[in-house]
Design a protein around this motif. Structure first.
Motif, PDB file in Angstrom:
ATOM      1  N   ILE A 163       1.155  -1.052  -0.042  1.00 48.55           N
ATOM      2  CA  ILE A 163       0.064   0.071   0.118  1.00 48.55           C
ATOM      3  C   ILE A 163       0.903   1.191   0.098  1.00 48.55           C
ATOM      4  N   VAL A 164       0.739   2.240  -0.848  1.00 52.65           N
ATOM      5  CA  VAL A 164       1.561   3.348  -0.789  1.00 52.65           C
ATOM      6  C   VAL A 164       0.603   4.548  -0.905  1.00 52.65           C
ATOM      7  N   GLU A 165       1.393   5.758  -0.512  1.00 57.68           N
ATOM      8  CA  GLU A 165       0.630   6.967  -0.449  1.00 57.68           C
ATOM      9  C   GLU A 165       1.084   7.815  -1.665  1.00 57.68           C
ATOM     10  N   SER A 166       2.454   7.489  -1.990  1.00 59.80           N
ATOM     11  CA  SER A 166       2.831   8.513  -3.047  1.00 59.80           C
ATOM     12  C   SER A 166       2.553   7.893  -4.684  1.00 59.80           C
ATOM     13  N   GLU A 167       3.035   8.705  -5.485  1.00 62.92           N
ATOM     14  CA  GLU A 167       2.561   8.313  -6.858  1.00 62.92           C
ATOM     15  C   GLU A 167       3.407   6.938  -7.294  1.00 62.92           C
ATOM     16  N   ILE A 168       2.911   6.364  -7.912  1.00 65.03           N
ATOM     17  CA  ILE A 168       3.685   5.055  -8.319  1.00 65.03           C
ATOM     18  C   ILE A 168       4.430   5.157  -9.733  1.00 65.03           C
ATOM     19  N   ASP A 169       5.687   4.784  -9.716  1.00 61.54           N
ATOM     20  CA  ASP A 169       6.595   4.938 -10.825  1.00 61.54           C
ATOM     21  C   ASP A 169       6.491   3.761 -11.716  1.00 61.54           C
ATOM     22  N   LEU A 170       6.045   4.099 -12.752  1.00 60.71           N
ATOM     23  CA  LEU A 170       5.653   2.897 -13.623  1.00 60.71           C
ATOM     24  C   LEU A 170       7.023   2.410 -14.099  1.00 60.71           C
ATOM     25  N   ASP A 171       7.992   3.074 -14.583  1.00 56.84           N
ATOM     26  CA  ASP A 171       9.150   2.842 -15.133  1.00 56.84           C
ATOM     27  C   ASP A 171       9.929   2.137 -14.197  1.00 56.84           C
ATOM     28  N   THR A 175      13.145 -12.715 -18.757  1.00 53.48           N
ATOM     29  CA  THR A 175      11.660 -12.003 -18.833  1.00 53.48           C
ATOM     30  C   THR A 175      11.477 -11.550 -20.267  1.00 53.48           C
ATOM     31  N   GLY A 176      10.332 -11.939 -20.935  1.00 53.75           N
ATOM     32  CA  GLY A 176      10.067 -11.416 -22.171  1.00 53.75           C
ATOM     33  C   GLY A 176       8.569 -10.607 -22.386  1.00 53.75           C
ATOM     34  N   ALA A 177       8.063 -10.671 -21.425  1.00 55.98           N
ATOM     35  CA  ALA A 177       6.627 -10.320 -21.354  1.00 55.98           C
ATOM     36  C   ALA A 177       6.145  -9.717 -19.986  1.00 55.98           C
ATOM     37  N   VAL A 178       5.600  -8.617 -19.903  1.00 55.83           N
ATOM     38  CA  VAL A 178       5.040  -7.808 -18.799  1.00 55.83           C
ATOM     39  C   VAL A 178       3.540  -7.423 -19.093  1.00 55.83           C
ATOM     40  N   VAL A 179       2.740  -8.120 -18.277  1.00 59.33           N
ATOM     41  CA  VAL A 179       1.286  -7.367 -18.453  1.00 59.33           C
ATOM     42  C   VAL A 179       1.093  -6.312 -17.053  1.00 59.33           C
ATOM     43  N   MET A 180       0.854  -5.260 -17.585  1.00 58.04           N
ATOM     44  CA  MET A 180       0.350  -4.302 -16.290  1.00 58.04           C
ATOM     45  C   MET A 180      -0.771  -3.803 -16.266  1.00 58.04           C
ATOM     46  N   PHE A 181      -1.626  -4.148 -15.496  1.00 54.12           N
ATOM     47  CA  PHE A 181      -3.009  -3.554 -15.439  1.00 54.12           C
ATOM     48  C   PHE A 181      -2.921  -2.325 -14.469  1.00 54.12           C
ATOM     49  N   THR A 182      -3.359  -0.883 -14.830  1.00 50.38           N
ATOM     50  CA  THR A 182      -3.560   0.073 -14.063  1.00 50.38           C
ATOM     51  C   THR A 182      -4.911   0.411 -13.687  1.00 50.38           C
ATOM     52  N   GLY A 183      -5.222   0.557 -13.026  1.00 46.32           N
ATOM     53  CA  GLY A 183      -6.871   1.237 -12.777  1.00 46.32           C
ATOM     54  C   GLY A 183      -6.533   2.918 -12.519  1.00 46.32           C
ATOM     55  N   LEU A 184      -7.328   3.696 -12.632  1.00 47.17           N
ATOM     56  CA  LEU A 184      -7.323   5.075 -12.737  1.00 47.17           C
ATOM     57  C   LEU A 184      -8.506   5.711 -12.180  1.00 47.17           C
ATOM     58  N   ILE A 214      -3.335   4.973  -1.531  1.00 50.52           N
ATOM     59  CA  ILE A 214      -4.392   5.505  -0.911  1.00 50.52           C
ATOM     60  C   ILE A 214      -4.185   6.832  -0.982  1.00 50.52           C
ATOM     61  N   GLY A 215      -5.254   7.473  -0.145  1.00 50.84           N
ATOM     62  CA  GLY A 215      -5.374   8.904  -0.011  1.00 50.84           C
ATOM     63  C   GLY A 215      -6.144   9.506  -0.880  1.00 50.84           C
ATOM     64  N   ARG A 216      -6.135  10.877  -1.292  1.00 46.95           N
ATOM     65  CA  ARG A 216      -6.906  11.549  -2.005  1.00 46.95           C
ATOM     66  C   ARG A 216      -6.330  11.594  -3.690  1.00 46.95           C
ATOM     67  N   LEU A 217      -7.243  11.149  -4.428  1.00 48.14           N
ATOM     68  CA  LEU A 217      -6.369  10.811  -5.864  1.00 48.14           C
ATOM     69  C   LEU A 217      -7.279  11.825  -6.938  1.00 48.14           C
ATOM     70  N   ASN A 218      -6.637  12.341  -7.849  1.00 48.82           N
ATOM     71  CA  ASN A 218      -7.362  13.054  -8.866  1.00 48.82           C
ATOM     72  C   ASN A 218      -7.603  12.414 -10.095  1.00 48.82           C
ATOM     73  N   PRO A 219      -8.473  12.660 -10.934  1.00 46.57           N
ATOM     74  CA  PRO A 219      -8.862  11.852 -12.212  1.00 46.57           C
ATOM     75  C   PRO A 219      -7.587  11.996 -13.155  1.00 46.57           C
ATOM     76  N   GLY A 220      -7.440  10.651 -13.825  1.00 45.08           N
ATOM     77  CA  GLY A 220      -6.323  10.389 -14.549  1.00 45.08           C
ATOM     78  C   GLY A 220      -5.003   9.740 -13.752  1.00 45.08           C
ATOM     79  N   LYS A 221      -5.076   9.746 -12.608  1.00 43.00           N
ATOM     80  CA  LYS A 221      -4.025   9.101 -11.790  1.00 43.00           C
ATOM     81  C   LYS A 221      -4.122   7.572 -11.442  1.00 43.00           C
ATOM     82  N   PRO A 222      -3.121   6.894 -11.623  1.00 40.96           N
ATOM     83  CA  PRO A 222      -3.211   5.386 -11.417  1.00 40.96           C
ATOM     84  C   PRO A 222      -3.533   5.373  -9.947  1.00 40.96           C
ATOM     85  N   THR A 223      -4.503   4.318  -9.605  1.00 41.28           N
ATOM     86  CA  THR A 223      -4.544   4.009  -8.258  1.00 41.28           C
ATOM     87  C   THR A 223      -4.294   2.580  -7.900  1.00 41.28           C
TER      88      THR A 223
END
Lengths: 152, 82
Positions: free
Chosen positions: A9-17, A28-37, A89-98
């Motif tokens: 569980i994190v409070e700060s932005e998730i660094d996808l890179d 590794t040759g394949a990564v599937v990453m689901f992101t909810g926003l 967690i915390g307050r997140l704005n539209p467009g942000k990964p949750t």
């Protein structure tokens, strides 16, 4: 390198890179990453506007249940290498990964797509996190509908 | 008697006005009995108790579960993360 499981569980932005790097080993040759926003405008079912979502977690249990989801993924898809399950967690704005569910594997035909799909579906059943919708008309808790069973 | 900690999350916290309470309960009390005690203390729980999810020491807990000493029990609505 060993197959890792990252559950947090994190409070700060998730660094996808950075996360992609953590999911990658030399086999590794394949990564599937689901992101909810956070969705700003909802059109399906009950159309409405969302200003923010506020997420709350029962953190120790949430991290334990995330680990359970990861264990279930490994039982079903034994070729999965690294699994990451991260909820912000915390307050997140539209467009942000949750939330992120990411699975890595050697190849794309190893079940890696299904594994990530299973991960997000299961998180929404058993991981104790709740969100409150903050909209122009006021605030309202969003409730799920899954009632856990004795084997959860 | 034994002491337990009870946590409330999301709508359950709003409904009870409590985040965390400590309670002394009889040694042989099950989760079902604890629910009855909580309904007495927080009457608004009565109508929704069947959809309240209970956990004990970070595992889902059901009506017939005995409660160990110093258990951490949480009450919450169906989860809505993601």
């Amino acid at each position: 390198m060993q197959n890792q499981t990252i559950c947090k569980i994190v409070e700060s932005e998730i660094d996808l890179d950075k996360l992609l790097e953590e999911l990658t080993q030399n086999t590794t040759g394949a990564v599937v990453m689901f992101t909810g926003l956070v969705r700003g405008i909802t059109e399906r079912k009950n159309p409405h506007e969302t200003i923010q979502l506020e997420y709350e977690a029962y953190q120790p249990m949430a991290e334990k249940m995330m680990q359970r989801v990861a264990d279930e993924i490994r039982l079903k898809w034994s070729n999965i290498e690294t699994i990451a399950i991260i909820q912000r967690i915390g307050r997140l704005n539209p467009g942000k990964p949750t939330v992120i569910i990411a699975c890595s594997a050697a190849h794309r035909d190893t079940g890696v797509f299904d594994a990530a799909r299973y991960g997000i579906d299961r998180l929404k059943e058993i991981v104790p996190v709740w969100k409150m919708e903050i909209g122009p008309e006021g605030d309202a808790w969003i409730e799920g509908d899954y009632i856990p069973k004795s084997n959860d | 008697m034994k002491q337990v900690t009870i946590l409330f999350f999301a709508t359950l916290r709003d409904m009870t006005g409590e985040r965390r309470i400590m309670k002394m309960i009889p040694d042989d009390m099950l989760i079902a009995g604890l629910k009855d005690v909580l309904i007495e203390e927080f009457p608004r729980l009565k109508d929704i108790i069947n959809s309240v999810i209970v956990s004990m020491n970070h595992e889902f807990a059901f009506n017939d579960a005995p409660i160990p000493s110093d258990a951490e029990i949480a009450l919450f609505p169906p989860v809505s993360g993601g």
